[in-house]
Design a protein around this motif. Structure first.
Motif, PDB file in Angstrom:
ATOM      1  N   GLY A  92      35.637  13.731  -5.523  1.00  0.00           N
ATOM      2  CA  GLY A  92      34.526  13.741  -4.587  1.00  0.00           C
ATOM      3  C   GLY A  92      34.832  12.906  -3.357  1.00  0.00           C
ATOM      4  N   ALA A  93      33.812  12.679  -2.552  1.00  0.00           N
ATOM      5  CA  ALA A  93      34.008  11.911  -1.330  1.00  0.00           C
ATOM      6  C   ALA A  93      32.780  11.035  -1.119  1.00  0.00           C
ATOM      7  CB  ALA A  93      34.192  12.861  -0.154  1.00  0.00           C
ATOM      8  N   LEU A  94      32.987   9.988  -0.345  1.00  0.00           N
ATOM      9  CA  LEU A  94      31.896   9.060  -0.054  1.00  0.00           C
ATOM     10  C   LEU A  94      31.379   9.334   1.356  1.00  0.00           C
ATOM     11  CD1 LEU A  94      30.334   6.431  -0.887  1.00  0.00           C
ATOM     12  CD2 LEU A  94      32.149   5.168   0.256  1.00  0.00           C
ATOM     13  N   ALA A  95      30.116   9.743   1.449  1.00  0.00           N
ATOM     14  CA  ALA A  95      29.518   9.991   2.768  1.00  0.00           C
ATOM     15  C   ALA A  95      28.431   8.967   3.007  1.00  0.00           C
ATOM     16  CB  ALA A  95      28.943  11.399   2.826  1.00  0.00           C
ATOM     17  N   VAL A  96      28.517   8.279   4.128  1.00  0.00           N
ATOM     18  CA  VAL A  96      27.539   7.237   4.431  1.00  0.00           C
ATOM     19  C   VAL A  96      26.649   7.709   5.575  1.00  0.00           C
ATOM     20  CG1 VAL A  96      27.261   4.855   5.202  1.00  0.00           C
ATOM     21  CG2 VAL A  96      29.087   5.436   3.612  1.00  0.00           C
ATOM     22  N   ILE A  97      25.350   7.580   5.373  1.00  0.00           N
ATOM     23  CA  ILE A  97      24.409   7.922   6.440  1.00  0.00           C
ATOM     24  C   ILE A  97      24.156   6.656   7.248  1.00  0.00           C
ATOM     25  CG2 ILE A  97      22.132   8.856   6.958  1.00  0.00           C
ATOM     26  CD1 ILE A  97      22.094  10.152   4.223  1.00  0.00           C
ATOM     27  N   ALA A  98      24.418   6.729   8.532  1.00  0.00           N
ATOM     28  CA  ALA A  98      24.236   5.549   9.374  1.00  0.00           C
ATOM     29  C   ALA A  98      23.364   5.908  10.570  1.00  0.00           C
ATOM     30  CB  ALA A  98      25.592   5.033   9.840  1.00  0.00           C
ATOM     31  N   GLY A  99      22.900   4.873  11.249  1.00  0.00           N
ATOM     32  CA  GLY A  99      22.068   5.094  12.428  1.00  0.00           C
ATOM     33  C   GLY A  99      21.064   3.968  12.582  1.00  0.00           C
ATOM     34  N   ARG A 100      20.342   3.976  13.699  1.00  0.00           N
ATOM     35  CA  ARG A 100      19.366   2.917  13.960  1.00  0.00           C
ATOM     36  C   ARG A 100      18.199   3.033  12.983  1.00  0.00           C
ATOM     37  NH1 ARG A 100      17.180   4.409  18.694  1.00  0.00           N
ATOM     38  NH2 ARG A 100      15.942   2.523  18.621  1.00  0.00           N
ATOM     39  N   PRO A 101      17.455   1.924  12.816  1.00  0.00           N
ATOM     40  CA  PRO A 101      16.297   1.994  11.943  1.00  0.00           C
ATOM     41  C   PRO A 101      15.328   3.060  12.450  1.00  0.00           C
ATOM     42  CG  PRO A 101      16.764  -0.284  12.542  1.00  0.00           C
ATOM     43  CD  PRO A 101      17.661   0.570  13.367  1.00  0.00           C
ATOM     44  N   ASN A 102      14.708   3.747  11.517  1.00  0.00           N
ATOM     45  CA  ASN A 102      13.687   4.738  11.845  1.00  0.00           C
ATOM     46  C   ASN A 102      14.238   6.061  12.392  1.00  0.00           C
ATOM     47  OD1 ASN A 102      11.013   4.453  11.222  1.00  0.00           O
ATOM     48  ND2 ASN A 102      10.371   4.543  13.359  1.00  0.00           N
ATOM     49  N   ALA A 103      15.544   6.199  12.412  1.00  0.00           N
ATOM     50  CA  ALA A 103      16.127   7.435  12.940  1.00  0.00           C
ATOM     51  C   ALA A 103      15.868   8.607  11.994  1.00  0.00           C
ATOM     52  CB  ALA A 103      17.627   7.256  13.142  1.00  0.00           C
ATOM     53  N   ILE A 125      20.720  10.263  14.871  1.00  0.00           N
ATOM     54  CA  ILE A 125      20.109   9.789  16.122  1.00  0.00           C
ATOM     55  C   ILE A 125      18.637  10.179  16.102  1.00  0.00           C
ATOM     56  CG2 ILE A 125      20.039  10.231  18.615  1.00  0.00           C
ATOM     57  CD1 ILE A 125      23.177  10.593  18.246  1.00  0.00           C
ATOM     58  N   ASP A 126      17.794   9.244  16.479  1.00  0.00           N
ATOM     59  CA  ASP A 126      16.362   9.532  16.555  1.00  0.00           C
ATOM     60  C   ASP A 126      16.114  10.342  17.827  1.00  0.00           C
ATOM     61  OD1 ASP A 126      13.633   9.527  16.867  1.00  0.00           O
ATOM     62  OD2 ASP A 126      13.384   7.439  16.213  1.00  0.00           O
ATOM     63  N   GLY A 127      15.857  11.635  17.667  1.00  0.00           N
ATOM     64  CA  GLY A 127      15.693  12.518  18.827  1.00  0.00           C
ATOM     65  C   GLY A 127      14.560  12.083  19.737  1.00  0.00           C
ATOM     66  N   HIS A 166      37.700   7.753   9.560  1.00  0.00           N
ATOM     67  CA  HIS A 166      37.002   8.854   8.889  1.00  0.00           C
ATOM     68  C   HIS A 166      36.296   9.779   9.874  1.00  0.00           C
ATOM     69  CE1 HIS A 166      33.811   6.229   9.816  1.00  0.00           C
ATOM     70  NE2 HIS A 166      34.094   5.368   8.873  1.00  0.00           N
ATOM     71  N   PRO A 167      36.112  11.042   9.471  1.00  0.00           N
ATOM     72  CA  PRO A 167      35.391  11.949  10.350  1.00  0.00           C
ATOM     73  C   PRO A 167      33.916  11.577  10.476  1.00  0.00           C
ATOM     74  CG  PRO A 167      35.994  13.061   8.314  1.00  0.00           C
ATOM     75  CD  PRO A 167      36.572  11.690   8.252  1.00  0.00           C
ATOM     76  N   LEU A 168      33.318  12.073  11.519  1.00  0.00           N
ATOM     77  CA  LEU A 168      31.959  11.702  11.879  1.00  0.00           C
ATOM     78  C   LEU A 168      31.192  12.981  12.195  1.00  0.00           C
ATOM     79  CD1 LEU A 168      30.252   9.181  12.903  1.00  0.00           C
ATOM     80  CD2 LEU A 168      31.286   9.617  15.125  1.00  0.00           C
ATOM     81  N   ILE A 169      29.951  13.045  11.744  1.00  0.00           N
ATOM     82  CA  ILE A 169      29.087  14.158  12.154  1.00  0.00           C
ATOM     83  C   ILE A 169      27.861  13.535  12.808  1.00  0.00           C
ATOM     84  CG2 ILE A 169      27.666  16.091  11.382  1.00  0.00           C
ATOM     85  CD1 ILE A 169      29.587  16.487   9.058  1.00  0.00           C
ATOM     86  N   LEU A 170      27.539  13.986  14.013  1.00  0.00           N
ATOM     87  CA  LEU A 170      26.381  13.441  14.729  1.00  0.00           C
ATOM     88  C   LEU A 170      25.194  14.353  14.528  1.00  0.00           C
ATOM     89  CD1 LEU A 170      28.200  12.492  17.984  1.00  0.00           C
ATOM     90  CD2 LEU A 170      27.190  10.923  16.346  1.00  0.00           C
ATOM     91  N   LEU A 171      24.060  13.745  14.242  1.00  0.00           N
ATOM     92  CA  LEU A 171      22.872  14.544  13.981  1.00  0.00           C
ATOM     93  C   LEU A 171      21.741  14.129  14.912  1.00  0.00           C
ATOM     94  CD1 LEU A 171      23.290  14.215  10.162  1.00  0.00           C
ATOM     95  CD2 LEU A 171      23.554  16.321  11.473  1.00  0.00           C
ATOM     96  N   TRP A 172      21.245  15.086  15.672  1.00  0.00           N
ATOM     97  CA  TRP A 172      20.070  14.858  16.532  1.00  0.00           C
ATOM     98  C   TRP A 172      18.846  15.165  15.667  1.00  0.00           C
ATOM     99  CZ3 TRP A 172      19.383  13.346  21.668  1.00  0.00           C
ATOM    100  CH2 TRP A 172      18.124  13.536  22.198  1.00  0.00           C
ATOM    101  N   ASN A 173      18.286  14.110  15.093  1.00  0.00           N
ATOM    102  CA  ASN A 173      17.196  14.319  14.128  1.00  0.00           C
ATOM    103  C   ASN A 173      15.842  14.392  14.833  1.00  0.00           C
ATOM    104  OD1 ASN A 173      16.111  14.651  11.539  1.00  0.00           O
ATOM    105  ND2 ASN A 173      15.680  12.459  11.353  1.00  0.00           N
ATOM    106  N   LYS A 174      14.856  14.854  14.082  1.00  0.00           N
ATOM    107  CA  LYS A 174      13.478  15.055  14.558  1.00  0.00           C
ATOM    108  C   LYS A 174      13.446  16.164  15.608  1.00  0.00           C
ATOM    109  CE  LYS A 174      12.572  10.203  13.518  1.00  0.00           C
ATOM    110  NZ  LYS A 174      11.823   8.980  13.752  1.00  0.00           N
ATOM    111  N   ALA A 175      14.377  17.132  15.456  1.00  0.00           N
ATOM    112  CA  ALA A 175      14.448  18.242  16.407  1.00  0.00           C
ATOM    113  C   ALA A 175      13.152  19.043  16.412  1.00  0.00           C
ATOM    114  CB  ALA A 175      15.633  19.132  16.067  1.00  0.00           C
ATOM    115  N   ASP A 176      12.360  18.904  15.345  1.00  0.00           N
ATOM    116  CA  ASP A 176      11.086  19.642  15.304  1.00  0.00           C
ATOM    117  C   ASP A 176      10.098  19.161  16.360  1.00  0.00           C
ATOM    118  OD1 ASP A 176       9.344  17.788  12.749  1.00  0.00           O
ATOM    119  OD2 ASP A 176      11.247  17.305  13.688  1.00  0.00           O
ATOM    120  N   ILE A 177      10.164  17.848  16.694  1.00  0.00           N
ATOM    121  CA  ILE A 177       9.248  17.337  17.721  1.00  0.00           C
ATOM    122  C   ILE A 177       9.986  16.891  18.985  1.00  0.00           C
ATOM    123  CG2 ILE A 177       7.307  16.692  16.211  1.00  0.00           C
ATOM    124  CD1 ILE A 177       8.473  13.819  16.227  1.00  0.00           C
TER     125      ILE A 177
END
Ligand SMILES: Nc1nc2c(ncn2[C@@H]2O[C@H](COP(=O)(O)OP(=O)(O)O)[C@@H](O)[C@H]2O)c(=O)[nH]1
Ligand SMILES: [Mg+2]
Length: 502
Positions: free
Chosen positions: A237-248, A338-340, A360-371
């Motif tokens: 398996g692999a270890l994936a860490v979710i990172a980002g600012r608080p509340n993102a 990222i907190d959108g 390690h590779p990185l995936i960027l996520l623009w979260n809260k895309a719904d709002i």
């Protein structure tokens, strides 16, 4: 009692199912004379002793009461549990020995009493992997198949299980056998020529007899070695860490990938004080997913001294953040959220720059895309080039995806991106055989190195008596993969990593 060792022939027992409460439990036994030994504590001893191989006998496990109670006239036997006994006769069993599997009730106390009764009767508790060790010694399994048994036990996803089952069916063993035969043929020809005058046989310069055999085998071995990074991913398996600012929305993403509310989600920054780990199956890859405490910009410096403490953050959150950083260092993949609604903040840029230093590779996520709809193009203005890791993906390939952790929009694409990122450098393979362990990979590498040297020496016209030992070295390495060539300590090192009862 002498210390038990792999390779003695004493009758052994072990619980093969997990300890704890369950409807049934399986206790297995193996060894010459084990059925007769079991009959001593079985309610129908004669039936059991006479039972044919591959048959099932019903009865009770019982133990003799002590002498005092016998004198008082109470029943001479204490009944322990009502069981079914599957009888095996040599060589038709997993170990190749005579043996019996006892299916009893699965309570902790019941299992313990049955095991104690069997040990009192003369069985010894098995060592880790001892059943498989005996299977190997009795020619029932080669080492690749023995190792695949443990792979099957440990498989976390369907894809991992499928690969292990392929090896248990003997596919890798078969391929290695073919390569081994070719090398032995090349070696035999070489040694034959050694016995004669080369002039007499008409050899000159590059005359390595069986050169094509060696070249073909080297190519097959290289392909096999190339399978390991992919196979390893499914196994370990692999270890994936979710990172980002608080509340993102890190915890929300963690829960969405898990499909359940494991991590506390609140609107107050800093709720996830420590980190939480869970195993998820992403496209067949067992992914250890970690939800971290927010890494706050004001904590980028060294940890505050005792005098500075008592400021904005409490100790628990600080420790959580410290641990998050350590995890990031070990991660195989970072999902950066990222907190959108806030957009890319200086804090995010600073954090992304920190990640750029890690391999390690990185995936960027623009979260809260719904709002908060993502910008037209997430790249390049969204991502400052200096914030991107140079390896293993070039900046323009760093995946950045819009996501809504609450509605689930973008999750499927994220799973695809995770699979691609982790398999980044791994060549796509069809239905070819793959390697099942690091041990096998090391031996394949050893064989490759030896054959490369053979070809290079032959190319320089070096005499055959320099080449023959290298060919033999490759043959031995392949023999070690399947166990044809082995020593007691190698075997012990392999089987002692297995679980008890297997
Ligand atoms: N609208 C919307 N709200 C979200 C989304 N993801 C998270 N949130 C909200 O953002 C807040 C912080 O989420 P949380 O997962 O605790 O963030 P964390 O601090 O990064 O772990 C909560 O109120 C969530 O409900 C999303 O995709 N859309
Ligand atoms: Mg959180």
């Amino acid at each position: 009692m002498p210390k038990p060792f792999y390779g003695d022939e004493s009758p052994i027992v072990a619980l093969a199912t997990p300890p704890g409460e369950s409807a049934l439990a399986l206790i297995r036994s193996s060894g010459p004379g084990s059925v007769a030994l079991l009959s001593r504590v079985f309610s129908r001893p004669a039936t059991l002793r006479k039972a044919a191989g591959n048959s099932v006998v019903y009865g009770w496990i019982r133990r003799p009461r002590d002498a005092v109670s016998r004198k008082t006239g109470t029943r001479a036997w204490e009944l322990i549990d009502e069981v079914l006994v599957s009888v095996y006769r040599a060589p038709r069993s997993y170990t190749g020995e005579e043996g019996a599997d006892i299916t009893c009730h699965g309570g902790t106390a019941t299992v313990r009493a049955v095991l104690e009764t069997l040990e009192a009767a003369g069985f010894r508790e098995s060592l880790p992997g001892e059943f498989s060790f005996r299977a190997f010694m009795n020619g029932k399994l080669d080492l690749t198949r023995s190792e695949s048994v443990m792979e099957l036990v440990r498989a976390k996803t369907g894809a991992a299980r499928e690969r292990a089952a392929d090896r248990l069916a003997g596919r890798l063993q078969g391929d290695i056998a073919v390569m081994n035969r070719r090398l032995v043929e090349a070696l035999a020809e070489t040694e034959l020529h050694l016995d004669y005058d080369e002039e007499e046989l008409g050899l000159s310069g590059e005359g390595l007899p069986g050169r094509e055999l060696v070249e073909d085998t080297l190519q097959c071995l290289r392909n096999l070695a190339g399978s390991w990074p992919g196979e390893r991913l499914y196994q370990e398996g692999a270890l994936a860490v979710i990172a980002g600012r608080p509340n993102a929305g890190k915890s929300s993403l963690f829960n969405a990938l898990l499909g359940e509310d494991r991590s506390i989600v609140t609107a107050v920054p800093g709720t996830t004080r420590d980190w939480i780990e869970a195993l998820v199956n992403i496209r067949g890859i067992p992914l250890r997913l970690v939800d971290t405490a927010g890494l706050r910009e004001d904590l980028q410096g060294p940890p505050p001294s005792a005098a500075e403490e008592g400021g904005g953050l409490d100790r628990a959150e600080e420790i959580g953040i410290q641990r998050s950083r350590e995890l990031l260092d070990r991660a195989d993949l970072v999902l950066y959220v990222i907190d959108g609604t806030q957009g890319l903040r200086d804090e995010d840029k600073a954090l992304l720059r920190t990640h750029a230093a890690l391999p390690h590779p990185l995936i960027l996520l623009w979260n809260k895309a719904d709002i908060a709809p993502p910008p037209e193009s997430l790249l390049p203005e969204f991502l400052p080039p200096e914030s991107l890791p140079p390896e293993p993906l070039p900046p323009e390939q760093v995946p950045s995806l819009p996501l809504s952790a609450t509605t689930g929009e973008g999750l499927e694409q994220l799973c695809g991106a995770i699979e691609t990122a982790l398999k980044g450098g791994i060549p796509r393979r069809g239905s070819e055989t793959g390697l099942g362990s690091r041990r096998q990979k090391e031996l394949v590498d050893r064989a490759c190195t030896a054959l490369e040297e053979v070809l290079s020496l032959a190319g320089r016209g070096e005499p055959l008596d320099l080449l023959a030992p290298l060919l033999r070295e490759a043959v031995n390495a392949l023999g070690e993969i399947t166990g044809e060539v082995s020593t007691a300590d190698i075997l012990e090192a392999i089987f002692s990593k297995f679980c008890v009862g297997k």
